[in-house]
Design an enzyme around this catalytic site. Sequence first.
Site, short mmCIF file in Angstrom:
data_model
loop_
_atom_site.label_atom_id
_atom_site.label_comp_id
_atom_site.label_asym_id
_atom_site.label_seq_id
_atom_site.Cartn_x
_atom_site.Cartn_y
_atom_site.Cartn_z
N GLY A 189 15.60 -2.65 -1.31
CA GLY A 189 15.17 -2.50 -2.69
C GLY A 189 14.29 -1.28 -2.84
O GLY A 189 13.75 -0.77 -1.85
N CYS A 200 7.84 -3.13 3.25
CA CYS A 200 7.92 -2.28 2.05
C CYS A 200 8.01 -0.83 2.50
O CYS A 200 7.28 -0.41 3.40
CB CYS A 200 6.67 -2.51 1.20
SG CYS A 200 6.62 -1.53 -0.30
N LEU A 201 8.91 -0.07 1.86
CA LEU A 201 9.06 1.33 2.23
C LEU A 201 7.79 2.13 2.00
O LEU A 201 7.59 3.17 2.63
CB LEU A 201 10.23 1.95 1.45
CG LEU A 201 11.62 1.36 1.75
CD1 LEU A 201 12.68 1.98 0.86
CD2 LEU A 201 11.98 1.53 3.22
N HIS A 241 10.01 -8.93 -5.34
CA HIS A 241 9.22 -7.88 -4.69
C HIS A 241 9.30 -6.60 -5.53
O HIS A 241 8.27 -5.95 -5.78
CB HIS A 241 9.76 -7.64 -3.27
CG HIS A 241 9.07 -6.55 -2.52
ND1 HIS A 241 8.23 -6.80 -1.47
CD2 HIS A 241 9.11 -5.21 -2.64
CE1 HIS A 241 7.77 -5.65 -0.98
NE2 HIS A 241 8.31 -4.66 -1.69
N GLU A 242 10.50 -6.23 -5.96
CA GLU A 242 10.67 -4.99 -6.73
C GLU A 242 10.06 -5.10 -8.12
O GLU A 242 9.44 -4.15 -8.61
CB GLU A 242 12.15 -4.59 -6.81
CG GLU A 242 12.79 -4.28 -5.47
CD GLU A 242 11.99 -3.34 -4.58
OE1 GLU A 242 11.34 -2.41 -5.09
OE2 GLU A 242 12.01 -3.55 -3.35
N HIS A 274 6.47 -4.47 -7.99
CA HIS A 274 6.14 -3.04 -7.96
C HIS A 274 5.97 -2.48 -9.37
O HIS A 274 5.09 -1.65 -9.62
CB HIS A 274 7.24 -2.23 -7.26
CG HIS A 274 7.05 -2.09 -5.79
ND1 HIS A 274 5.96 -1.47 -5.23
CD2 HIS A 274 7.83 -2.47 -4.76
CE1 HIS A 274 6.08 -1.48 -3.91
NE2 HIS A 274 7.20 -2.09 -3.60
N GLN A 296 7.79 3.88 -6.38
CA GLN A 296 7.86 4.23 -4.96
C GLN A 296 8.38 5.65 -4.73
O GLN A 296 8.27 6.17 -3.63
CB GLN A 296 8.72 3.24 -4.20
CG GLN A 296 8.10 1.86 -4.10
CD GLN A 296 8.96 0.94 -3.29
OE1 GLN A 296 9.91 0.36 -3.81
NE2 GLN A 296 8.65 0.83 -2.02
#
Length: 160
Positions: free
Chosen positions: A46, A90-91, A132-133, A136, A51
Site C-alpha cells: 500500500g 511501513c515504507l 493502514h493507508e 496515513h 508518503q
Amino acid sequence: MAVRKIVHYPAEILEKKCKEVEVFDKKLARLLDDMYDTMIEHDGVGLAAPQIGLDLRVAIVDIDDDSGTIEMINPQILKQEGEQTGPEGCLSFPGLYGEVTRPNYVMIEAFDRKGRKYRLEAEGFLARAIQHEIDHLDGILFTSKVTRYYEEDELKGEEE
C-alpha cells in the site's frame, strides 16, 4: 510511469490530515500510476500520497490477491467490526515492524480515478492494509498503534 521518492518519518506531512481531491483528471491518473510503480519498486502492499510528499487524500492497496489494485480517493470508513492482531510495517519507517491490532472487517466508500463513487468490503489482511493507508490520510502513523516491536529474527519466522 515514474517511481517517486518515499518520504520517511519524521517528515511533517506524515502527521497531517490530507486535503480532499476535487479534480479528477489526467494528472490524478498519472499520480495513481506513479504511486503503483513506487509501491511495487519498494515492495509495499500500500501507499498513501503523503508518503510521496503530497497533501492529498489518495491511497492505493495491492496485497497481490484477486482483489487487484484498489485505488482510494477521498476514502471514508463506513463500518468496522471484529479484531485482528498482526505484524505491520511501513515504507516510511524502513526496517521497523510492530504488532498492531485493527478491526478484522472494514467497509469503505471512496472514489475511483474517474470520480465514480464505490463501496468496498474487506476482511483480514486486505482490511488491515486499507485501514493502514486511510490512517496515513488522517496523519495517523502505525507506530501510534504498535503494542510491541518485532526483532528482525522474529520476522524471519513469519515469512517462512
